[in-house]
Design a protein around this motif. Structure first.
Motif: not given
Length: 512
Positions: A129, A131, A135, A140, A430, A433-434, A439, A442-444
């Protein structure tokens, strides 16, 4: 020297290697580091290992730049993953993303694997993963709330002295006592502004005062942190430590924390990882000594964690490292010199993997001499000479046996990783991660604007009619803050825990 003498010397070297390796024979599962070198000769059958059950006694990987520390960490992470142990790994320089892809076989690599005891070497990838702190990175986004982060760690990030740290602790205490959840930098700025204003003086009775000068220093430090992008790693959703303890297909998931856009503040990176460790400490159950760790946590560039740290911070690191072993968590520190680690912490690190040291200056020589004194006595090597003669990918090793005793000192040729010994590139990171499960969680960023609106409405409803000379009802803490003109313009976080006092654990982090 005759051939006969040469043959005898080789036999003696092999005998010494086997005697050393005998100290690394364990009954339980073990992590394979490599094989013993004596007099420049490697013995592929003389294995150097770390018992899985002593990995929660922690460890140190040290050495000068370019000596192979990163590849050693990569190999350790791989073996832990294969054993079903999750790993959290700081990837400050972005060198470890190759863990997610199989390595590239070559004659040189397979020969190295054979001489270091890994006859079964084959290219392998591991569940990974990616991270990022805040942001603005490529992984992530991972965040913490100010309330959860606490005053000791925030002081370290802000570079405060002990007096300023004490003042910040007082500010947190007041917010905690009044159940005020501080979600981001704007919230802590708002509380400081309130407490130093005429409207806030009443709130400080009974807990001391906050001097305007000290508050000004803290506020400026907060503004500077925000200007460096610090506002992106405080907020919600906050990291759930359970997401670091996952397995996939029987293998431990390796979580790589990348520094990304926060390269201007590497101290923030190492301190944030300390928060993650403290959060794990308070959430994981006691398990005592287990056959293998529940998690292994690796701090790269560990000197950043301790440089300029306050006494309170160092005491909390020492306490965390000492106590978290009972939660089944092993901690490895990676740095250039063992002297980068404070003695109370260094004394708790059972495994020592020391790559080459340089002795170009008097300070280097002093550090070398100190390092030699921390190892058990050995007749096989002149350690001072050995530590400056190690080749890339070689290390002087001693670990704790299953009985808790130090193993013999071993000049070790480290086995090569099976995954890619290169970065996979920002674009690939990226994409991975997405596509990963974290994601969606925690993505937003969650921005609780509704809380501000509700509190604003509450304050407006409490305002008396202009013509009514009736006595004003006593304001709540939240109302008093919101009615403060200095605060009203930018206080966003609602007192979501209003009326519930917030309690704190190690490092002053919030208890969950």
């Amino acid at each position: 020297m005759s051939a006969h003498d040469g043959g005898r010397a080789m036999t003696n070297s092999q005998q010494q290697a086997q005697e050393i390796a005998a100290g690394y024979q364990f009954d339980g599962a073990a992590l394979e580091l490599g094989t013993v070198v004596v007099d420049g000769q490697v013995d592929p059958t003389a294995r150097v290992r770390i018992p899985m059950r002593t990995l929660n006694r922690h460890g140190l990987v040290a050495g000068a730049t370019g000596t192979g520390k990163t590849k050693t960490l990569q190999g350790i992470a791989e073996q832990l993953s294969r054993a079903g142990v999750p790993v959290v790994l700081a990837d400050i320089k972005g060198d470890l993303s190759g863990l997610s892809r199989p390595g590239e076989s070559s004659d040189k690599l397979t020969a190295r694997a054979a001489e270091t005891g890994d006859a079964d070497w084959h290219p392998s990838a591991y569940p990974t993963e990616f991270v990022s702190l805040g942001t603005t990175g490529i992984g992530v986004p991972i965040r913490a709330t100010i309330t959860s982060f606490g005053p000791v760690l925030l002081s370290k990030v802000l570079g405060l002295n002990e007096t300023q740290e004490s003042t910040l602790g007082l500010i947190f205490h007041w917010a905690d006592r009044n159940g005020l959840a501080l979600l981001d930098l704007k919230d802590i700025r708002a509380v400081i502004t309130h407490l130093t204003s005429p409207e806030g003086k009443e709130d400080l009775k009974g807990i001391g005062g906050v001097s305007a000068a000290t508050a000004g220093v803290i506020l400026r430090a907060l503004v500077n942190l925000e200007a460096d992008g610090g506002d992106t790693f405080f907020g919600e959703p906050e990291l759930d430590p359970a997401d670091l303890l996952r397995t996939a297909g029987g293998q431990g998931v390796i979580t790589l924390f990348e520094l990304g856009a926060q390269s201007a503040r590497p101290v923030m990176f190492s301190t944030f990882l300390m928060w993650v460790l403290a959060d794990l400490f308070q959430t994981l159950p006691e398990v005592g000594d287990v056959d293998k760790p529940k998690l292994v946590f690796i701090f790269d560039e560990a000197h950043l964690l301790f440089a300029g740290a306050s006494k309170a911070f160092l005491e909390q690191v020492e306490q965390t490292v000492r106590l978290i072993r009972s939660k089944g968590v092993g901690v490895f520190f990676c740095t250039q010199l063992p002297t980068d680690i404070p003695n109370p912490v260094l004394s708790q690190l059972g495994a020592r993997i020391q790559h080459a040291l340089r002795a170009f200056t008097p300070d280097d020589q002093k550090a070398l001499s100190k390092t030699v004194r921390t190892y058990p006595k050995t007749a096989a090597y002149d350690l001072e000479q050995a530590l400056t003669s190690l080749g890339t990918g070689e290390a002087i090793v001693t670990v704790l046996s299953e009985r808790g005793a130090p193993t013999p000192v071993a000049w070790t040729r480290i086995a090569p990783p099976r995954s890619l010994m290169d970065t996979i590139g920002d674009t690939a990171i990226t994409q991975r991660a997405q596509a990963g499960p974290l994601y969606a969680k925690y993505g937003q960023t969650i921005d609780r604007e509704s809380a501000y609106e509700i509190l604003t409405a509450k304050v407006e409803a409490a305002e008396p009619e202009p013509a009514a000379p009736k006595p004003k009802p006593e304001e709540s803490t939240a109302e008093r803050i919101m009615s403060n003109p200095a605060v009203k313009s930018f206080l966003r976080s609602a007192a979501t825990a209003a009326g519930r006092e917030i309690s704190r654990s190690i490092f002053g982090t919030r208890k969950r």
